[in-house]
Enzyme design. Structure first.
Site, mmCIF file in Angstrom:
data_model
loop_
_atom_site.group_PDB
_atom_site.id
_atom_site.type_symbol
_atom_site.label_atom_id
_atom_site.label_comp_id
_atom_site.label_asym_id
_atom_site.label_seq_id
_atom_site.Cartn_x
_atom_site.Cartn_y
_atom_site.Cartn_z
ATOM 1 N N GLU A 118 -11.433 70.291 30.117
ATOM 2 C CA GLU A 118 -10.071 70.749 29.819
ATOM 3 C C GLU A 118 -10.013 70.883 28.308
ATOM 4 O O GLU A 118 -9.640 69.958 27.603
ATOM 5 C CB GLU A 118 -9.041 69.756 30.365
ATOM 6 C CG GLU A 118 -7.645 70.360 30.417
ATOM 7 C CD GLU A 118 -6.926 70.278 29.084
ATOM 8 O OE1 GLU A 118 -7.175 71.144 28.208
ATOM 9 O OE2 GLU A 118 -6.132 69.349 28.912
ATOM 10 N N GLU A 127 -7.319 74.171 18.130
ATOM 11 C CA GLU A 127 -8.183 72.998 18.226
ATOM 12 C C GLU A 127 -9.663 73.377 18.231
ATOM 13 O O GLU A 127 -10.514 72.549 17.942
ATOM 14 C CB GLU A 127 -7.874 72.116 19.446
ATOM 15 C CG GLU A 127 -6.475 71.532 19.445
ATOM 16 C CD GLU A 127 -6.216 70.622 20.627
ATOM 17 O OE1 GLU A 127 -7.193 70.086 21.202
ATOM 18 O OE2 GLU A 127 -5.036 70.430 20.978
#
Length: 358
Positions: A118, A127
């Site tokens: 994930e 990110e």
């Protein structure tokens, strides 16, 4: 990238159980991964699985419960200790091996058949965790192996919202406060602070008007047709192609007498397996605006200031660019240029804005 700085800025936040709990409480997220694994047991039964960024270890535990022969659960932070504890408590310690370290540094004893992760951040790519998934895939995935998820898309849509008015009000309050500060400092202390007004204004413009805003939008806030700005096959995507995303899209307006307050961005991912080894049942995880409240990812709102008036039949031509921030490769800088084409045939001048996804 300085690994110590990156750990302090990024990885360490995932070591806290409250952060893990927030993600574990996201029913859309959890249901999608659970369904993907247990509705496609042929991908897991007797297979070797790699869980990249295992966190609490739940995806590794599900993989074991679905019949995996061996699961390597890699986690960079100290939450790895909690993952080991959960693995033992759920009776799969003989199958799941939690390895603390970064994906770029660890060494596995064998190749794997499935990579599950994930990895998605705000607007999919914030990110930059997918870099680690690509590293894992290129180093450890067997030919014919599958990726969970297998595909991803980024979306962009025109919306109406009161967020822009609120942010503009907050910005004006901040600037009024600064102006009073400048006057008071001159009056009481004899120092002219006005030389810093331009820098202060730029700082606050970025914060209030040029920073992407997290929001869980309602579908009725969409005022036009969404468009895909990026599609990825997780089996073949490269770091080079996600380091910079560029697209040109047309967004038709389907509501009358409203304002284009902002563009909204979200993503979806799919669990399809691969052409060689397809899923029995495809599963989608969608973070689009949802009347039931959506996900912890929400949507990202990119303000259009000033907000032009639009009508049904108009269209917005958008030139979109998203690149990694030079200061922090896990954050994103966006350049958005939009041009309003009215139904009458009149074209308004193009407007360019910079947005920071931080």
């Amino acid at each position: 990238v300085d690994k110590e700085v990156d750990f302090a800025n990024y990885f360490c936040t995932y070591a806290y159980l409250y952060h893990q709990k927030e993600m574990l409480c996201d029913r859309v997220r959890m249901d999608a991964y659970h369904s993907a694994v247990f509705r496609n047991p042929h991908h897991f039964r007797g297979k070797v699985v790699l869980d990249v960024g295992t966190g609490s270890g739940i995806l590794a535990i599900w993989s074991a419960q679905a019949g995996a022969r061996k699961v390597y659960a890699v986690e960079a932070t100290n939450v790895a200790e909690h993952a080991r504890e959960l693995v033992r408590a759920n009776g799969v310690a003989d199958i799941v091996e939690v390895i603390q370290g970064t994906m770029e540094d660890i060494v596995l004893p064998e190749k794997v058949d499935v990579i599950i992760s994930e990895w998605m951040g705000y607007y999919l790519l914030r990110e930059s965790m997918f870099d680690s998934v690509i590293c894992a895939r290129d180093r450890w995935l067997n030919p014919g192996g599958v990726m969970y998820p297998s595909h991803a898309r980024m979306w962009l849509a025109p919306i109406r919202s009161g967020l822009g008015d609120k942010k503009m009000e907050d910005f004006e309050i901040a600037m009024n406060d600064w102006n009073h500060f400048v006057e008071d400092t001159q009056a009481y202390y004899g120092v002219n602070m006005n030389a810093l007004t331009k820098a202060y204004r730029a700082e606050h413009e970025k914060f209030y008007l040029k920073s992407s805003i997290w929001n869980n939008l309602h579908p009725n806030q969409l005022i036009g047709q969404p468009a895909v700005v990026k599609e990825m096959d997780c089996l073949t995507a490269t770091v080079e192609e996600i380091r910079e995303v560029r697209a040109q899209v047309t967004l038709p307006i389907n509501q009358d007498r409203t304002r284009l307050a902002a563009l909204a961005g979200w993503f979806d991912v799919h669990f399809r397996g691969s052409k060689q080894n397809p899923a029995v049942e495809e599963v989608e995880l969608n973070t689009a605006p949802d009347e039931n409240g959506g996900t912890h990812w929400g949507q990202q709102v990119f303000l259009m200031t000033p907000a032009p008036r639009v009508n049904e039949g108009d269209s917005i031509n958008v030139s979109f660019s998203m690149v990694r921030s030079k200061e922090n490769h896990r954050l994103m800088d966006m350049d958005i240029t939009y041009e309003l084409h009215e139904a009458s045939g009149r074209k308004l001048p193009a407007v360019a804005t910079k947005i920071f996804l931080e």
